[in-house]
Design a protein around this motif. Sequence first.
Motif, PDB file in Angstrom:
ATOM      1  N   PHE A  28      37.981  39.280  53.201  1.00 12.30           N
ATOM      2  CA  PHE A  28      37.360  39.590  54.419  1.00 12.30           C
ATOM      3  C   PHE A  28      35.976  40.484  53.563  1.00 12.30           C
ATOM      4  CE2 PHE A  28      36.249  42.866  57.462  1.00 12.30           C
ATOM      5  CZ  PHE A  28      36.850  42.211  58.653  1.00 12.30           C
ATOM      6  N   GLN A  29      34.910  39.920  55.215  1.00 11.69           N
ATOM      7  CA  GLN A  29      33.681  40.616  54.507  1.00 11.69           C
ATOM      8  C   GLN A  29      33.106  40.738  55.928  1.00 11.69           C
ATOM      9  OE1 GLN A  29      31.075  38.618  51.876  1.00 11.69           O
ATOM     10  NE2 GLN A  29      29.766  39.404  52.816  1.00 11.69           N
ATOM     11  N   MET A  30      32.836  42.288  56.284  1.00  9.43           N
ATOM     12  CA  MET A  30      32.123  42.426  57.372  1.00  9.43           C
ATOM     13  C   MET A  30      30.710  42.860  56.495  1.00  9.43           C
ATOM     14  SD  MET A  30      33.175  45.187  60.147  1.00  9.43           S
ATOM     15  CE  MET A  30      34.202  44.901  61.088  1.00  9.43           C
ATOM     16  N   GLN A  31      29.488  43.073  58.202  1.00  8.15           N
ATOM     17  CA  GLN A  31      28.808  43.057  57.875  1.00  8.15           C
ATOM     18  C   GLN A  31      27.508  43.259  58.876  1.00  8.15           C
ATOM     19  OE1 GLN A  31      25.834  40.133  55.705  1.00  8.15           O
ATOM     20  NE2 GLN A  31      24.117  41.808  55.280  1.00  8.15           N
ATOM     21  N   ARG A  32      27.090  44.245  59.008  1.00 16.30           N
ATOM     22  CA  ARG A  32      25.935  45.137  60.245  1.00 16.30           C
ATOM     23  C   ARG A  32      24.688  45.261  59.369  1.00 16.30           C
ATOM     24  NH1 ARG A  32      27.078  51.397  62.557  1.00 16.30           N
ATOM     25  NH2 ARG A  32      25.552  50.757  64.364  1.00 16.30           N
TER      26      ARG A  32
END
Length: 212
Positions: free
Chosen positions: A137-141
């Motif tokens: 899982f990867q999240m980027q803002r």
Amino acid sequence: MKPLLLALLLSLGFSTAAVQPAAAYPVDCAILLCLAGGWPGSAECSHARAVFIRRITPWPIEPPLQIWNCPMRVGYPKPTDLERLFDIRANAPKPEWSWRFPTREVPVQRVANQADVDISDPAFDFVRSIKVFEITFQMQRSGDDNCSSSAAFYEGSYGSQGDYQRKRSDPSAVPAASDFRMPVECRNYRYRSVFVEWRDYMGSYGSEEVHY
């Protein structure tokens, strides 16, 4: 305790005696036996557990128990008093267990990636309790408050005869014992691991997670 499981224990040298040095033995028989007993302390079971965990350590990810590599089709007299005594032992306070394995190489027999005997009996539910979760899982803002994420979840499990299946899954299936937690708000976040859980013959829960 069902006769087939008792026969496997006897054929592989189940013993309460002190552990003796052993020659080569099928490691998947050791994994099967030690998993059923809750990974008791012995050199053989320590090695079996290390192989069990190493197989889910990327890459590649393998079935942690490969029961088709453990020959279980053995001849044995029908247990009577021994089976009754084993039932008594199973219900008694848990002792310090040790194990003795064969002192000779046992031929390996592959049977279509499943056990070479019928293990559909509930006595072997500890095999089917093993589940492997591959978590990515990867999240980027970004600076303009845009949020992007990517994810891949897979679950590996065992069928009625010890055959291994791998399928796509989702975050809700990941056990609470895993360190993975879905972020509640957008932020820079990356999580990759393989998580394995199991229950021994008595139903006691165990798990391990490998981060990478």
